[in-house]
Design a protein around this motif. Structure first.
Motif, mmCIF file in Angstrom:
data_model
loop_
_atom_site.group_PDB
_atom_site.id
_atom_site.type_symbol
_atom_site.label_atom_id
_atom_site.label_comp_id
_atom_site.label_asym_id
_atom_site.label_seq_id
_atom_site.Cartn_x
_atom_site.Cartn_y
_atom_site.Cartn_z
ATOM 1 N N LEU A 130 0.749 -1.006 -0.089
ATOM 2 C CA LEU A 130 0.017 0.060 0.004
ATOM 3 C C LEU A 130 0.729 1.201 -0.084
ATOM 4 N N GLY A 131 2.009 1.140 0.461
ATOM 5 C CA GLY A 131 2.886 2.230 0.795
ATOM 6 C C GLY A 131 3.334 2.775 -0.695
ATOM 7 N N THR A 132 3.161 2.090 -1.643
ATOM 8 C CA THR A 132 3.471 2.393 -3.216
ATOM 9 C C THR A 132 2.418 2.954 -3.989
ATOM 10 N N TYR A 133 1.218 2.881 -3.293
ATOM 11 C CA TYR A 133 -0.130 3.054 -4.028
ATOM 12 C C TYR A 133 -0.566 4.855 -3.698
ATOM 13 N N SER A 134 -1.032 5.176 -4.888
ATOM 14 C CA SER A 134 -1.617 6.662 -4.777
ATOM 15 C C SER A 134 -3.181 6.532 -3.876
ATOM 16 N N LYS A 135 -3.484 7.646 -3.452
ATOM 17 C CA LYS A 135 -4.731 7.647 -2.450
ATOM 18 C C LYS A 135 -5.928 6.816 -3.305
ATOM 19 N N GLU A 158 -17.521 9.037 2.678
ATOM 20 C CA GLU A 158 -16.624 10.064 1.639
ATOM 21 C C GLU A 158 -15.586 9.373 0.887
ATOM 22 N N PRO A 159 -15.917 8.403 0.123
ATOM 23 C CA PRO A 159 -14.867 7.234 -0.560
ATOM 24 C C PRO A 159 -13.983 8.045 -1.484
ATOM 25 N N THR A 160 -14.500 9.384 -2.074
ATOM 26 C CA THR A 160 -13.444 9.965 -3.044
ATOM 27 C C THR A 160 -12.543 11.028 -2.161
ATOM 28 N N ASP A 161 -12.486 10.999 -1.092
ATOM 29 C CA ASP A 161 -11.901 12.094 -0.319
ATOM 30 C C ASP A 161 -10.435 12.125 -0.942
ATOM 31 N N GLY A 162 -9.873 12.976 -1.386
ATOM 32 C CA GLY A 162 -8.461 13.202 -1.618
ATOM 33 C C GLY A 162 -8.068 12.503 -2.876
ATOM 34 N N VAL A 163 -8.999 11.845 -3.724
ATOM 35 C CA VAL A 163 -8.833 11.162 -4.651
ATOM 36 C C VAL A 163 -9.011 12.320 -6.036
#
Ligand code: ADP
Ligand code: ADP
Length: 223
Positions: A130-135, A158-163
């Motif tokens: 997960l450390g290598t994934y985007s938000k 808020e599933p799209t928060d920060g996406v």
């Protein structure tokens, strides 16, 4: 029976009233949008339904049982707001972990994971940490883990928060896919646009009160 029927829900944190006697009706097989500004009480409402928070007063049913019934909880999936899964786990491991929490035998969990990864477009990344994934990628794994028990109702806070915008479109498509599979989706959002694009029914929550609810066309028509 409806997916969720809240007759009366009140929640106090100390003397602060986060939910001031809410009623809600969520039909089965629909996308229900709970829209409201930050601090309105959306997370508190969902956490109350999932017994993560203990309501001060609560009457109503979920999937035909009293709210909080154990049997019902096993038929729900949940992506919390600001979900943080351990960075050192891979996407596959996160879903397997959720399967374990849901009481799914390891072999069966493993069997379900490839289809879930495919569904959220993460097949190629399953064994990366997960450390290598985007938000956006983390949220996709969050969606996949919320579906691991094939829930009848999926709660997305808020599933799209920060996406990013592209990722938001992808998440919207996944929500539509969940509805096509016959699931009820309970979507918390502070973004009108996000809710009106995907929801069938909407309730607007402000300072712990539902100030409006109905089919999405009805609410947007009034502007
Ligand atoms: P939303 O999801 O709409 O942003 P929340 O349900 O997170 O709203 O919060 C509603 C209100 O309740 C906010 O004012 C928040 O600060 C308060 N609140 C949430 N959790 C707690 C808690 N554990 N203790 C005290 N106040 C809380
Ligand atoms: P998130 O935004 O990640 O949902 P918050 O930062 O709002 O979480 O809250 C973190 C924790 O603190 C949660 O358990 C929440 O219920 C609690 N909390 C939130 N608001 C308050 C508050 N006003 N007073 C006390 N606890 C709160």
């Amino acid at each position: 029976s409806p997916a969720v029927e809240i007759e009366y829900l009140r929640k106090r944190y100390g003397s602060f009233e986060a939910l001031a006697g809410v009623s809600l009706h969520v039909p089965r097989g629909s996308v229900f949008g709970l829209l409201g500004p930050n601090g309105a009480g959306k997370s508190t409402l969902v956490k109350s339904l999932l017994t993560i928070v203990r309501p001060t007063e609560c009457r109503g049913s979920m999937l035909g049982e009293a709210i909080g019934h154990r049997k019902t909880l096993g038929k729900t999936g949940y992506l919390p707001e600001h979900a943080r899964f351990p960075e050192y786990l891979t996407g596959r491991e996160v879903i397997a972990y959720s399967a374990g929490l849901a009481g799914i035998p390891a072999v069966e969990g493993k069997r379900r994971i490839p289809a879930l990864l495919e569904l959220v477009g993460m097949g190629g990344w399953a064994d990366k940490k997960l450390g290598t994934y985007s938000k956006g990628m983390r949220q996709r794994i969050g969606l996949a883990q919320a579906l691991v028990n094939e829930p009848e109702i999926v709660f997305l806070d808020e599933p799209t928060d920060g996406v990013d915008p592209e990722g938001r479109i992808e998440i919207r498509k996944m929500i539509e896919g969940m509805r096509e599979e016959g699931r009820t989706v309970f979507l918390n959002s502070h973004l009108l646009q996000e809710v009106e694009q995907v929801a069938d029914q909407v309730a607007i929550l402000v300072r712990g009160r539902v100030i409006e609810s109905g089919p999405v066309e009805q609410l947007t028509k009034r502007g």
